[in-house]
Enzyme design. Structure first.
Site, short mmCIF file in Angstrom:
data_model
loop_
_atom_site.label_atom_id
_atom_site.label_comp_id
_atom_site.label_asym_id
_atom_site.label_seq_id
_atom_site.Cartn_x
_atom_site.Cartn_y
_atom_site.Cartn_z
N GLY A 36 27.83 29.80 -7.84
CA GLY A 36 27.42 29.60 -6.53
C GLY A 36 25.83 29.27 -6.13
O GLY A 36 25.70 28.50 -5.16
N GLY A 51 24.43 26.94 -8.32
CA GLY A 51 24.43 25.55 -8.63
C GLY A 51 24.73 25.26 -10.04
O GLY A 51 25.47 25.97 -10.86
N LYS A 52 24.32 24.20 -10.52
CA LYS A 52 24.90 23.92 -11.92
C LYS A 52 24.01 24.32 -13.12
O LYS A 52 22.92 24.76 -12.57
CB LYS A 52 24.91 22.20 -12.16
CG LYS A 52 26.06 21.48 -11.46
CD LYS A 52 25.81 20.03 -11.53
CE LYS A 52 26.76 19.27 -10.81
NZ LYS A 52 26.95 17.70 -10.83
N ASP A 63 26.79 42.47 -8.45
CA ASP A 63 27.85 41.23 -8.74
C ASP A 63 28.32 41.34 -10.29
O ASP A 63 28.45 40.19 -10.82
CB ASP A 63 27.06 40.00 -8.44
CG ASP A 63 28.18 38.89 -8.30
OD1 ASP A 63 29.45 39.13 -7.74
OD2 ASP A 63 27.85 37.63 -8.21
#
Length: 414
Positions: A92, A94-95, A217
């Site tokens: 979520g 980025g890379k 999370d």
């Protein structure tokens, strides 16, 4: 003459097998003694730092404990100007790139670069830095540094590199570091769950008297594995630090519900009240993933099986846990261990947060399951079978590399 040659060869092979068998059994005995000794050690004791952790520690000031601040030029050099060939993951935020800094002796690192169009932004970036600068543990991925460039809106985090990917990759993609990998054994899965539980127990109870950390999370893709398949918790962008009252509970009320669908408990979704027991619920889903070998949500299955938590809880309650176990694990798990593991997961998923166990309780019970597994005759037989397979492979390799060409030809006949 031919018969004598064959007899000599067979005697050589037998001698090699006997030698390696004795050696292997000695190694196994040593590992079992080490395992029993380590199990008696306080579970919060931190093992010796590995190379990356020593590097990270050397970068931390004794006063402010802030990680290194990288320039954008250094990051581009380490990633070959963000070469897509070096991408090892996407999330979520980025890379994630695999990189290397010359001034760190060529040690591999993981470099997470923000996506300007991502839902996760500045607040998550600084939350991650704050959390991982304050709290360090052998089962939490180390943050080595960061880069923030306002002119280009770049937000980049640099972590220790975890060569075996995530638990999610192993369970659902059967891949590690881009390559196909064999299914995790029951003992490996137990050790991974225990490592993750230790990290969460530390966050919930070991960070300080006045505050507790809620990860918020917890999921299989945020449990990364090092070269020895040791688990480390990752991604603290949504974590919260909450005060601890006299009852030892941590409550954080949020106006915005954040998390991953399939891992969030109904109580948090309905009330917005985030507690440490929210992490316990998510970890219960991870336990079921580990046991069943299927993702938290799978919309390709029948409606009753879309949610792993709902479906598996129903099966466990009906005494049908043996029917939901990952086929790869059949024959590896004793009935008692399976029942206890399922009961732990079931209690983590109870609707009311006050009825769920603490991570301390979950951890201690998982360690008991592991101890029982290692003592079981079935586990001993598996170790012997694996040992025999290893011995044969070693003998085959030794003979293929050192035997004369005629012997190689003889071995390949048939």
């Amino acid at each position: 003459m031919y018969f004598s040659t064959v007899l000599i060869i067979l005697l050589i092979v037998l001698d090699i097998l006997v030698y390696y068998t004795r050696k292997q059994f000695k190694e196994d005995d040593g590992e079992q003694r080490n395992s029993s000794q380590s199990s008696s050690v306080d579970r919060r004791s931190v093992p010796k730092e590995d190379h990356c952790e020593r590097i990270c520690s050397s970068l931390l000031s004794s006063h402010d404990k802030q990680c290194r601040v990288f320039s954008l030029a250094e990051i581009k050099l380490a990633t070959h100007d963000f070469d897509d060939a070096l991408v090892i993951g996407k999330g979520g935020f980025g890379k994630v790139y695999k990189g290397k800094f010359d001034f760190w002796e060529g040690v591999d690192v993981a470099i997470k670069r923000s996506n300007p169009h991502s839902n996760q932004g500045t607040s998550e970036f600084w939350a991650e830095i704050e959390m991982l600068s304050k709290f360090r543990h052998c089962h939490i991925v180390s943050l080595l540094g960061y880069c923030e460039d306002s002119s280009t809106r770049e937000m980049i985090l640099v972590y220790e590199y975890m060569p075996n990917g995530s638990l999610h990759d192993h369970l659902h993609k059967r891949k590690a570091n881009g390559r196909n990998s064999p299914p995790l054994t029951w003992v490996q899965r137990l050790n991974i769950c225990i490592g993750a539980a230790r990290a969460l127990d530390y966050l919930h109870t070991g960070t300080g008297v006045e505050s507790r950390v809620i990860h918020r999370d917890v999921k299989s893709s945020n449990i990364l594995l090092d070269e020895k398949l040791a688990a480390k918790i990752y991604d603290f962008g949504m974590s919260r630090i909450g005060p601890t009252n006299e009852l030892g509970t941590t409550n954080v009320y949020t106006s915005l519900i954040r998390g991953t669908f399939g891992y969030m408990d109904e109580e948090y979704i309905l009330t917005g009240r985030l507690t440490r027991k929210s992490d316990v619920y998510a970890f219960g889903v991870v336990l079921l993933e580990t046991l069943c070998g299927r993702p938290a949500v799978d919309l390709t299955l029948d409606h009753q099986q879309h949610s792993l938590a709902v479906w598996a809880k129903h099966c466990i309650k009906k005494g049908k846990i043996s029917k939901i176990i990952d086929p790869c694990l059949r024959g590896q798990v004793s009935a008692n261990c399976l029942k206890e593991f399922g009961q732990i997961a079931y209690e983590c998923l109870l609707n009311s947060s006050k009825d769920r166990p603490t991570m301390t309780n979950v951890l201690s019970r998982l360690e008991v399951v592991l101890a029982r597994t290692l003592r079981s005759p079935q586990s001993a037989n598996d170790q012997k079978r694996n040992g025999l397979t290893t011995l044969i492979e070693k003998a085959r390799l030794l003979l293929s590399t050192k035997a004369p060409s005629k012997f190689k030809l003889f071995c390949n006949v048939g």
